[in-house]
Design a protein around this motif. Sequence first.
Motif, PDB file in Angstrom:
ATOM      1  N   ASP A   1      17.047 -25.263 -27.110  1.00 14.47           N
ATOM      2  CA  ASP A   1      16.753 -24.178 -28.040  1.00 14.47           C
ATOM      3  C   ASP A   1      15.463 -23.465 -27.657  1.00 14.47           C
ATOM      4  N   ALA A   2      14.450 -24.239 -27.260  1.00 16.49           N
ATOM      5  CA  ALA A   2      13.174 -23.637 -26.865  1.00 16.49           C
ATOM      6  C   ALA A   2      13.319 -22.800 -25.595  1.00 16.49           C
ATOM      7  N   ALA A   3      14.207 -23.241 -24.695  1.00 16.17           N
ATOM      8  CA  ALA A   3      14.392 -22.538 -23.422  1.00 16.17           C
ATOM      9  C   ALA A   3      15.382 -21.380 -23.524  1.00 16.17           C
ATOM     10  N   SER A   4      16.164 -21.341 -24.594  1.00 14.52           N
ATOM     11  CA  SER A   4      17.269 -20.374 -24.699  1.00 14.52           C
ATOM     12  C   SER A   4      16.896 -18.917 -24.415  1.00 14.52           C
ATOM     13  N   PRO A   5      15.742 -18.416 -24.893  1.00 17.25           N
ATOM     14  CA  PRO A   5      15.421 -17.012 -24.617  1.00 17.25           C
ATOM     15  C   PRO A   5      15.255 -16.700 -23.128  1.00 17.25           C
ATOM     16  N   TYR A   6      15.134 -17.733 -22.296  1.00 18.68           N
ATOM     17  CA  TYR A   6      14.874 -17.541 -20.870  1.00 18.68           C
ATOM     18  C   TYR A   6      16.049 -17.968 -19.999  1.00 18.68           C
ATOM     19  N   LEU A   7      17.170 -18.363 -20.637  1.00 17.87           N
ATOM     20  CA  LEU A   7      18.345 -18.796 -19.891  1.00 17.87           C
ATOM     21  C   LEU A   7      19.362 -17.652 -19.826  1.00 17.87           C
ATOM     22  N   SER A   8      20.613 -17.965 -19.558  1.00 13.53           N
ATOM     23  CA  SER A   8      21.638 -16.939 -19.401  1.00 13.53           C
ATOM     24  C   SER A   8      21.999 -16.294 -20.736  1.00 13.53           C
ATOM     25  N   GLN A   9      22.755 -15.214 -20.682  1.00 16.96           N
ATOM     26  CA  GLN A   9      23.016 -14.392 -21.854  1.00 16.96           C
ATOM     27  C   GLN A   9      23.620 -15.145 -23.046  1.00 16.96           C
ATOM     28  N   PRO A  10      24.572 -16.068 -22.861  1.00 12.61           N
ATOM     29  CA  PRO A  10      25.105 -16.774 -24.036  1.00 12.61           C
ATOM     30  C   PRO A  10      24.031 -17.522 -24.830  1.00 12.61           C
TER      31      PRO A  10
ATOM     32  N   ALA B   1       7.004 -36.127 -22.755  1.00 11.50           N
ATOM     33  CA  ALA B   1       7.456 -35.258 -21.664  1.00 11.50           C
ATOM     34  C   ALA B   1       7.753 -33.852 -22.167  1.00 11.50           C
ATOM     35  N   LEU B   2       8.320 -33.741 -23.362  1.00  7.56           N
ATOM     36  CA  LEU B   2       8.594 -32.421 -23.922  1.00  7.56           C
ATOM     37  C   LEU B   2       7.297 -31.714 -24.320  1.00  7.56           C
ATOM     38  N   HIS B   3       6.352 -32.459 -24.886  1.00 10.11           N
ATOM     39  CA  HIS B   3       5.053 -31.858 -25.215  1.00 10.11           C
ATOM     40  C   HIS B   3       4.355 -31.351 -23.952  1.00 10.11           C
ATOM     41  N   GLN B   4       4.556 -32.043 -22.846  1.00 12.24           N
ATOM     42  CA  GLN B   4       3.915 -31.632 -21.584  1.00 12.24           C
ATOM     43  C   GLN B   4       4.346 -30.238 -21.157  1.00 12.24           C
ATOM     44  N   VAL B   5       5.567 -29.842 -21.518  1.00  8.76           N
ATOM     45  CA  VAL B   5       6.062 -28.514 -21.117  1.00  8.76           C
ATOM     46  C   VAL B   5       6.069 -27.547 -22.294  1.00  8.76           C
ATOM     47  N   GLY B   6       5.298 -27.874 -23.337  1.00 11.80           N
ATOM     48  CA  GLY B   6       5.112 -26.932 -24.422  1.00 11.80           C
ATOM     49  C   GLY B   6       6.207 -26.904 -25.469  1.00 11.80           C
ATOM     50  N   ILE B   7       6.976 -27.991 -25.583  1.00  9.64           N
ATOM     51  CA  ILE B   7       8.014 -28.073 -26.610  1.00  9.64           C
ATOM     52  C   ILE B   7       7.582 -29.137 -27.611  1.00  9.64           C
ATOM     53  N   PRO B   8       7.017 -28.729 -28.757  1.00 14.26           N
ATOM     54  CA  PRO B   8       6.434 -29.693 -29.703  1.00 14.26           C
ATOM     55  C   PRO B   8       7.471 -30.358 -30.602  1.00 14.26           C
ATOM     56  N   VAL B   9       8.027 -31.448 -30.157  1.00 17.58           N
ATOM     57  CA  VAL B   9       8.993 -32.196 -30.964  1.00 17.58           C
ATOM     58  C   VAL B   9       8.290 -33.306 -31.747  1.00 17.58           C
ATOM     59  N   ALA B  10       8.861 -33.651 -32.889  1.00 15.28           N
ATOM     60  CA  ALA B  10       8.396 -34.743 -33.762  1.00 15.28           C
ATOM     61  C   ALA B  10       7.102 -34.417 -34.511  1.00 15.28           C
ATOM     62  N   PHE B  11       6.187 -33.675 -33.895  1.00 14.98           N
ATOM     63  CA  PHE B  11       4.925 -33.293 -34.534  1.00 14.98           C
ATOM     64  C   PHE B  11       4.306 -32.167 -33.723  1.00 14.98           C
ATOM     65  N   ASN B  12       3.244 -31.586 -34.240  1.00 19.56           N
ATOM     66  CA  ASN B  12       2.487 -30.569 -33.504  1.00 19.56           C
ATOM     67  C   ASN B  12       1.135 -31.146 -33.076  1.00 19.56           C
TER      68      ASN B  12
END
Length: 224
Positions: free
Chosen positions: A198-207, A30-41
Motif C-alpha cells: 500500500d505504501a509503495a502503490s503510488p510508485y508502482l504500475s497503474q493498477p 525492516a519496514l521502518h528502515q525503508v520509511g514504512i511505519p508499521v505497528a507504531f510511529n
Amino acid sequence: EADGAKPIAPLLDRINGIKKSKDVPAAIAALHQVGIPVAFNFGPDVDLKALDRHIGYFSQGGLGLPDPEYYTKAENKDKLAAYQAHIAKVLELSGTPAADAAKQAKDVVAFETRLAKVSKTSTELSRDASLFYNPVTLEQADKLTPNWSWTAFFKSQGVAPQPKFSLAIPAFHQEVGKMIGDTDPAVWRAYLRFHAVDAASPYLSQPFVQENFDFYGKTLNGQP
C-alpha cells in the motif's frame, strides 16, 4: 508497467520469511528502515522538558485509516467495509490469490481494530500534548514489552542507544508487544505485506496507482 510489484519483491520476501513470533520484530524494523511505519510511529522531536535538544518519540500508529474511531464506531462501518475491500484488492494485485486475499483482509481489519481499541483518538491527542511525552530509559521500555526489544530496534535503525526517549501511550506499546506473542504469524505476514504494498502503490504500475486513488482519494476524501 510490466514490473507490477517486482520492485518491492525483496521486501515482500523478507515479510514472507516470518515463520514464528520471534521473527516479527526484525520484519517490523525492516519496514521502518525503508520509511514504512508499521505497528507504531517513530521519529525525533523537541524534548518538551528541555527545548534545546531533540529526543526520539515512539507513538501509536499502524492503522491504515485516519483515526481509531473508523474502526470502533458503528457510523463508520461503511468506510471500514470499503477499507477491507481495499486491503483485499491490494493483496490480490501483489500476487495473493483472490480467495486468500479476502480472508487475509478480514484478518488485517481485526488486527488493526485491536490496535485501534488501545489508541487515542485524534481529538484526544489534539487536546492533550502531554500524551506524547513519557520519557523512559531503555531498561524501563524493554521491561514494559518482553516480546519487543527497543534496544534492538534502535540498533536496526542505525540510531545510537538513547539514555532516554519518549514512549508515548505505554498501553498501546504493551498491546503491540502482546500481539507479537499471541497473534498468528500468518496474520502478521498479511498485515505487513498489505502495508508494504500500500505504501509503495503510488510508485508502482497503474493498477496499484488507481486502486490507491480510488480508496484514499475517492472513498475517504471524496475526490472526483
